[in-house]
Enzyme design. Structure first.
Site, PDB file in Angstrom:
ATOM      1  N   LYS A 183       0.835  -1.215   0.000  1.00  0.00           N
ATOM      2  CA  LYS A 183       0.000   0.000   0.000  1.00  0.00           C
ATOM      3  C   LYS A 183       0.871   1.267   0.000  1.00  0.00           C
ATOM      4  O   LYS A 183       2.090   1.186   0.087  1.00  0.00           O
ATOM      5  CB  LYS A 183      -0.969  -0.045   1.183  1.00  0.00           C
ATOM      6  CG  LYS A 183      -1.953  -1.218   1.092  1.00  0.00           C
ATOM      7  CD  LYS A 183      -2.967  -1.059  -0.029  1.00  0.00           C
ATOM      8  CE  LYS A 183      -3.631  -2.330  -0.508  1.00  0.00           C
ATOM      9  NZ  LYS A 183      -4.428  -3.075   0.431  1.00  0.00           N
TER      10      LYS A 183
HETATM   11  C1  LIG Z   1      -5.476  -4.231   0.664  1.00  0.00           C
HETATM   12  C2  LIG Z   1      -6.935  -3.984   0.718  1.00  0.00           C
HETATM   13  C3  LIG Z   1      -7.702  -4.269   1.857  1.00  0.00           C
HETATM   14  C4  LIG Z   1      -7.184  -5.051   3.014  1.00  0.00           C
HETATM   15  O1  LIG Z   1      -6.139  -4.473   3.676  1.00  0.00           O
HETATM   16  P1  LIG Z   1      -5.366  -5.329   4.793  1.00  0.00           P
HETATM   17  O2  LIG Z   1      -4.601  -4.284   5.535  1.00  0.00           O
HETATM   18  O3  LIG Z   1      -4.499  -6.309   4.072  1.00  0.00           O
HETATM   19  O4  LIG Z   1      -6.399  -5.989   5.633  1.00  0.00           O
HETATM   20  C5  LIG Z   1      -9.024  -3.885   1.876  1.00  0.00           C
HETATM   21  N1  LIG Z   1      -9.594  -3.294   0.818  1.00  0.00           N
HETATM   22  C6  LIG Z   1      -8.918  -3.028  -0.307  1.00  0.00           C
HETATM   23  C7  LIG Z   1      -9.606  -2.349  -1.441  1.00  0.00           C
HETATM   24  C8  LIG Z   1      -7.570  -3.388  -0.405  1.00  0.00           C
HETATM   25  O5  LIG Z   1      -6.900  -3.185  -1.551  1.00  0.00           O
END
Ligand SMILES: *Cc1c(COP(=O)(O)O)cnc(C)c1O
Length: 385
Positions: A183
């Protein structure tokens, strides 16, 4: 031969390494002072009253739905164009995820398809700011107000993003961020939920650590008390100080990371914008796009190769790509358990066949971006009809 350009690598500098090492040496590894500091800096950056650090965005979404009192049999509207986490949290409550189609340009939830999906049991909407482009929040909030629905935003892609000048994280009832390794900023694994509602904030904090009475995380510190009360059967969602120590310097770099992402998105536009075979991401004039992903569409009528072949060829040219996402309504679980058919979300189904995500992250060099442009141009020119 060029070296392989991965689809993503995190940008971890000496600040992050020093910060984590200092925490490792400090003798306090789990939730403590670094998490508090991380939460305070995060709420200041976003401009939200409360920020609660947790160990994933999925946990944040779960806590946000728990705080609004979601019940068995309730319904929650979720865009089909998202990752598994957004909808799976609804099923934790034995509630129903109702999948909504996307718009053909931003791939965000189509606000014009929300009202037809409402029933007496609808309790909430979870807009996802796809790729970092904010959803049409004015329309979504107006529908939510008219029908007494809560709005929990999935901002896993949207840091830092703005909608009509407002920071994402200050718009809906609660907003959930992800610090997963890929992210816009990372703590390895981690998440944050922001809200201006003190009652929900207190509930989410409580439930993030076994439902233990306030500040029980502090029970092993010198000034901490050993006693606590279990107020509710909660979850184990607290973030560690090790992760927060990584998050604090990442957060401080977030604006700089974003400027690089925006610059690279501009280089892609300049380099690929004249090719009629490609449809590049469009940005609404009233938003700041967080540029988590650079998702292009290939026009299958103008090319002799499809999306999958394009990804294979890019890989052969040492460029890692990905697809975000296979829409939820096409997955076996949603088809078999909830009866979804491809025709329920035709726009997302069509888009899915054509999309691919090009690498876009601050650790890439400008030369990497230019190489991707050259290779993509070469492939389009070699395979145009
Ligand atoms: C990565 C992601 C999540 C989940 O995030 P985590 O921190 O891995 O739980 C939720 N929604 C979207 C759209 C994502 O891309």
């Amino acid at each position: 031969m060029s070296t392989f350009l991965p689809f993503h690598t995190p940008d971890i500098g000496p600040e992050e390494i020093d910060s984590v090492v200092a925490t490792l040496r400090s003798g306090w590894l789990t939730t403590g002072a670094r998490v508090k500091e991380f939460e305070q800096e995060f709420s200041a950056v976003i401009g939200a009253q409360h920020a609660i650090a947790v160990n994933s965005c999925t946990a944040a979404l779960h806590l946000a739905l728990e705080a609004i009192g979601l019940q068995e049999g309730d319904e929650v509207l979720v865009p089909t164009m998202t990752f598994a986490a957004t909808a799976e949290v609804v099923t934790y409550f034995k509630a129903k995820p109702v999948l909504i189609d996307c718009t053909p340009d931003t791939f965000n939830i189509d606000p014009d398809k929300i009202e037809a999906a409402l029933t007496a049991r609808t309790k909430a909407i979870i807009p996802v700011h796809f790729a970092g482009h904010p959803c049409e929040m004015d329309k979504i909030l107006a529908i939510a107000r008219a029908h007494n629905l809560r709005v929990i935003e999935d901002a896993a892609h949207a840091l830092p993003a703005r909608y009509r000048g407002k920071m994402v994280g200050t718009i809906g009832d609660s907003t959930c961020f992800s610090f997963y390794a890929t992210k816009n900023m990372t703590t390895g694994e981690g998440g944050m939920v922001t809200t201006d509602n003190s009652e929900w904030a207190a509930r989410m904090r409580l439930m993030s650590l076994h439902g233990l009475s306030r500040d029980a995380w502090n029970r092993y510190a010198a000034q901490g008390a050993w006693a606590y009360d279990i107020l509710s059967p909660g979850f184990k969602y607290n973030l560690t100080d090790i992760a927060a120590a990584l998050g604090i310097p990442q957060l401080r770099k977030c604006e700089r990371f974003w400027k690089i992402r925006e610059h690279y998105a501009e280089l892609y536009r300049e380099g690929l914008g004249d090719l009629p075979e490609l449809i590049l991401p469009r940005v609404a004039p009233h938003v700041q796009h967080a540029w988590h992903l650079y998702v292009i569409q290939i026009d299958a009528e103008r090319l002799r190769i499809g999306r999958n072949e394009m990804i294979d060829l890019l890989k052969r040219h040492d460029i890692g790509c990905s697809v975000h996402f296979m829409p939820l309504h096409l997955h076996p679980y949603y088809r078999e358990t909830w009866g979804y058919q491809p025709e329920h979300c035709p726009v997302a189904g069509r888009v899915y066949e054509r999309i691919l995500s090009l690498p876009l992250y601050p650790k890439m060099s400008e030369a990497d971006v230019r190489r991707v442009v050259t290779v993509v141009r070469g492939l389009v020119e070699a395979h145009r009809r």
